[in-house]
Structures are given as C-alpha cells and as structure tokens.
Design an enzyme around this catalytic site. Structure first.
Site, PDB file in Angstrom:
ATOM      1  N   ARG A 196       0.860  -1.143  -0.060  1.00 40.73           N
ATOM      2  CA  ARG A 196      -0.009   0.071  -0.060  1.00 40.73           C
ATOM      3  C   ARG A 196       0.841   1.302   0.203  1.00 40.73           C
ATOM      4  NH1 ARG A 196      -4.970   1.849   2.576  1.00 40.73           N
ATOM      5  NH2 ARG A 196      -5.082   4.049   1.696  1.00 40.73           N
ATOM      6  N   ARG A 212      -5.535   1.547  -4.853  1.00 41.67           N
ATOM      7  CA  ARG A 212      -4.623   0.861  -3.652  1.00 41.67           C
ATOM      8  C   ARG A 212      -4.536  -0.515  -3.994  1.00 41.67           C
ATOM      9  NH1 ARG A 212      -7.930   3.319   0.259  1.00 41.67           N
ATOM     10  NH2 ARG A 212      -7.618   5.157  -0.898  1.00 41.67           N
ATOM     11  N   ASP A 230      -6.812  -1.992   1.229  1.00 39.89           N
ATOM     12  CA  ASP A 230      -7.288  -0.921   2.230  1.00 39.89           C
ATOM     13  C   ASP A 230      -8.078  -1.964   3.231  1.00 39.89           C
ATOM     14  OD1 ASP A 230      -8.077   1.329   3.442  1.00 39.89           O
ATOM     15  OD2 ASP A 230     -10.141   1.409   2.237  1.00 39.89           O
ATOM     16  N   ASP A 266     -10.304  -1.822   6.531  1.00 39.83           N
ATOM     17  CA  ASP A 266     -10.985  -0.808   7.495  1.00 39.83           C
ATOM     18  C   ASP A 266     -11.418  -1.445   8.665  1.00 39.83           C
ATOM     19  OD1 ASP A 266     -10.303   1.492   6.086  1.00 39.83           O
ATOM     20  OD2 ASP A 266     -12.212   1.412   4.791  1.00 39.83           O
TER      21      ASP A 266
HETATM   22  N1  LIG Z   1     -12.184   2.681  11.683  1.00 39.84           N
HETATM   23  C1  LIG Z   1     -11.069   2.977  10.955  1.00 39.84           C
HETATM   24  N2  LIG Z   1     -10.731   2.023  10.315  1.00 39.84           N
HETATM   25  C2  LIG Z   1      -9.452   2.073   9.752  1.00 39.84           C
HETATM   26  N3  LIG Z   1      -8.612   3.468   9.583  1.00 39.84           N
HETATM   27  C3  LIG Z   1      -9.197   4.400  10.473  1.00 39.84           C
HETATM   28  C4  LIG Z   1     -10.460   4.265  11.172  1.00 39.84           C
HETATM   29  N4  LIG Z   1     -10.738   5.449  11.688  1.00 39.84           N
HETATM   30  C5  LIG Z   1      -9.712   6.118  11.344  1.00 39.84           C
HETATM   31  N5  LIG Z   1      -8.947   5.623  10.662  1.00 39.84           N
HETATM   32  C6  LIG Z   1      -7.564   6.165   9.984  1.00 39.84           C
HETATM   33  O1  LIG Z   1      -7.641   6.610   8.646  1.00 39.84           O
HETATM   34  C7  LIG Z   1      -6.313   6.598   8.380  1.00 39.84           C
HETATM   35  C8  LIG Z   1      -6.421   6.748   7.011  1.00 39.84           C
HETATM   36  O2  LIG Z   1      -7.041   5.552   6.193  1.00 39.84           O
HETATM   37  P1  LIG Z   1      -6.900   5.475   4.833  1.00 39.84           P
HETATM   38  O3  LIG Z   1      -5.837   6.173   4.065  1.00 39.84           O
HETATM   39  O4  LIG Z   1      -7.103   3.927   4.444  1.00 39.84           O
HETATM   40  O5  LIG Z   1      -8.280   6.094   4.416  1.00 39.84           O
HETATM   41  P2  LIG Z   1      -8.982   5.763   2.971  1.00 39.84           P
HETATM   42  O6  LIG Z   1      -9.369   4.337   3.177  1.00 39.84           O
HETATM   43  O7  LIG Z   1      -8.483   6.416   1.985  1.00 39.84           O
HETATM   44  O8  LIG Z   1     -10.495   6.455   3.192  1.00 39.84           O
HETATM   45  P3  LIG Z   1     -11.878   6.019   4.084  1.00 39.84           P
HETATM   46  O9  LIG Z   1     -11.527   6.214   5.589  1.00 39.84           O
HETATM   47  O10 LIG Z   1     -13.079   6.894   3.595  1.00 39.84           O
HETATM   48  O11 LIG Z   1     -12.065   4.324   3.854  1.00 39.84           O
HETATM   49  C9  LIG Z   1      -5.903   5.305   8.822  1.00 39.84           C
HETATM   50  O12 LIG Z   1      -4.393   5.901   9.121  1.00 39.84           O
HETATM   51  C10 LIG Z   1      -6.336   5.400  10.224  1.00 39.84           C
HETATM   52  O13 LIG Z   1      -5.661   6.167  11.414  1.00 39.84           O
HETATM   53  N1  LIG Z   2     -16.171   0.946  -4.936  1.00 37.81           N
HETATM   54  C1  LIG Z   2     -15.113   1.221  -3.928  1.00 37.81           C
HETATM   55  N2  LIG Z   2     -14.834   2.621  -3.814  1.00 37.81           N
HETATM   56  C2  LIG Z   2     -13.926   3.167  -3.012  1.00 37.81           C
HETATM   57  C3  LIG Z   2     -13.271   2.277  -2.010  1.00 37.81           C
HETATM   58  C4  LIG Z   2     -13.505   0.925  -1.990  1.00 37.81           C
HETATM   59  O1  LIG Z   2     -13.173   0.039  -1.145  1.00 37.81           O
HETATM   60  N3  LIG Z   2     -14.615   0.593  -2.882  1.00 37.81           N
HETATM   61  N4  LIG Z   2     -12.523   2.632  -1.316  1.00 37.81           N
HETATM   62  C5  LIG Z   2     -12.271   4.166  -1.161  1.00 37.81           C
HETATM   63  C6  LIG Z   2     -11.427   4.812   0.114  1.00 37.81           C
HETATM   64  O2  LIG Z   2     -11.468   3.791   1.226  1.00 37.81           O
HETATM   65  C7  LIG Z   2     -12.898   4.921  -2.068  1.00 37.81           C
HETATM   66  N5  LIG Z   2     -13.394   4.482  -2.834  1.00 37.81           N
END
Ligand SMILES: Nc1ncnc2c1ncn2[C@@H]1O[C@H](COP(=O)(O)OP(=O)(O)OP(=O)(O)O)[C@@H](O)[C@H]1O
Ligand SMILES: Nc1nc2c(c(=O)[nH]1)N=C(CO)CN2
Length: 162
Positions: free
Chosen positions: A86, A95, A98, A100
C-alpha cells in the site's frame, strides 16, 4: 492479564494488482496473528469506484474474534496494508489493499486516528452488501439499526458478486 474476546468486523478493498491473491494473503496474515482469529468471511464483490476515476474495486468483509485492543488491531491492519504494498497517494485513490475497522463489539470510539464505527460505513454499498451477508443482525451502535436495515436505505446497483 487475559483480555476477553471481542467480535470485530473489517472491510477489505483493492483495485491494483491481483486483488484476489492480496485478499487471500491478507486474511492468512491476520489468521496467523496472535490474538486474532477469523470467524467468517463474505463473498468478494466487484464494485464501481467511489471517488476519483479509477478501476473497479474488489471488496469484501470479514468477522474476527480478537483479544487485542482497537488500537492494536488498527496497527495490525496498517502493517498488513504495508506488507501488501500500500502506498498512500491521492485521497480515495487506487490501492493494492485497504483494511478498514468497521465495528468492535458495540463500542463507539472517537479518537484522532481511529473512529469506530467506521464513519462512512453506513453510506457505502461496497461495505454493507458483504457485511450484511455475514453479520445481518449486528446493531450499528450509532443509528441503533441492524446492518440489513441500513442496507435497505442505499443503492446497491454498482455492487456485483465477483
Ligand atoms: N475505523 C477505521 N478504520 C481504519 N482506519 C481508520 C479508522 N478510523 C480512522 N482511521 C484512520 O484513517 C487513516 C487513513 O485511512 P485510509 O488512508 O485507509 O483512508 P481511506 O481508505 O482512503 O478513506 P476512508 O477512511 O474513507 O475509507 C488511517 O491511518 C487511520 O488512522
Ligand atoms: N468501490 C469502492 N470505492 C472506493 C473504495 C472501495 O473500497 N471500493 N475505497 C475508497 C477509500 O477507502 C474509495 N472508493
């Protein structure tokens, strides 16, 4: 001290590389981690990207039983993202992996680096469709509604079984 087990839900996303192999590797790594066991995994879904123009994603969810804290679990997820190459560039950009953290028992956590439930979970079909498959009755502690009901509120047209 022995920590009691918590039930957690995670989301997986990937749109660069061999996403299927990356998910398999990520789940294997999680399963080998002390204090983490995998209870269930969803099917994988091909989903249209939300955000900047980019390739479709592969998405899915898993339920874990963990004996580690939310912060320790997040650290582990970030380490596994790094392991699979990543690179953080564009906001919501493409990416390899990812991971979450969606839910941790019925916990509500608002810390600078970690919010639980994941703040955008309830609006994302690419999260709710796979999550509803493996945890339809889990109550979102924010809305107090079960996952299968949250799913009824959103459009799932761009989420297809892989
Ligand atoms: N529930 C959570 N799960 C994962 N990361 C989290 C969460 N809450 C806050 N974060 C923070 O978000 C930061 C950035 O995450 P990341 O770059 O994967 O965001 P993203 O996937 O681009 O966007 P999104 O958060 O909308 O999915 C992580 O380093 C983490 O500190
Ligand atoms: N369909 C889809 N779109 C995204 C996704 C993802 O996992 N699936 N993750 C994102 C940032 O977390 C932004 N956009």
């Amino acid at each position: 001290m022995v920590q009691t087990a918590a039930r957690t839900a995670i989301a997986l996303g990937s749109n660069i590389g061999n996403s299927l192999a990356i998910f398999t590797g990520a789940l294997e790594t999680l399963a080998q981690t002390s204090g983490i066991s995998i209870q269930a995994q969803s099917h994988w879904y091909r989903t249209k990207a939300i955000g900047p123009t980019q390739p479709d994603y592969l998405n899915g969810c898993a339920i874990l039983s963990v004996q580690i804290s939310p912060q320790a679990l997040l650290a582990q997820l970030l380490t596994i993202e790094q392991k699979f190459g990543r690179v953080r560039q564009e906001h919501w950009g493409p990416r390899t992996l990812d991971l979450d953290l969606l839910l941790y028992d019925d916990l509500i956590l608002q810390q600078p680096n970690l919010q639980i439930p994941h703040p955008r979970m309830a609006e994302r079909a690419f999260v709710l469709v796979p999550l509803a498959e493996i945890a339809p009755d889990w109550i979102d502690p924010i809305s107090q509604r079960v996952i299968q009901d949250l799913l009824l509120e959103i459009n799932t047209n761009d989420v297809h079984l892989f």
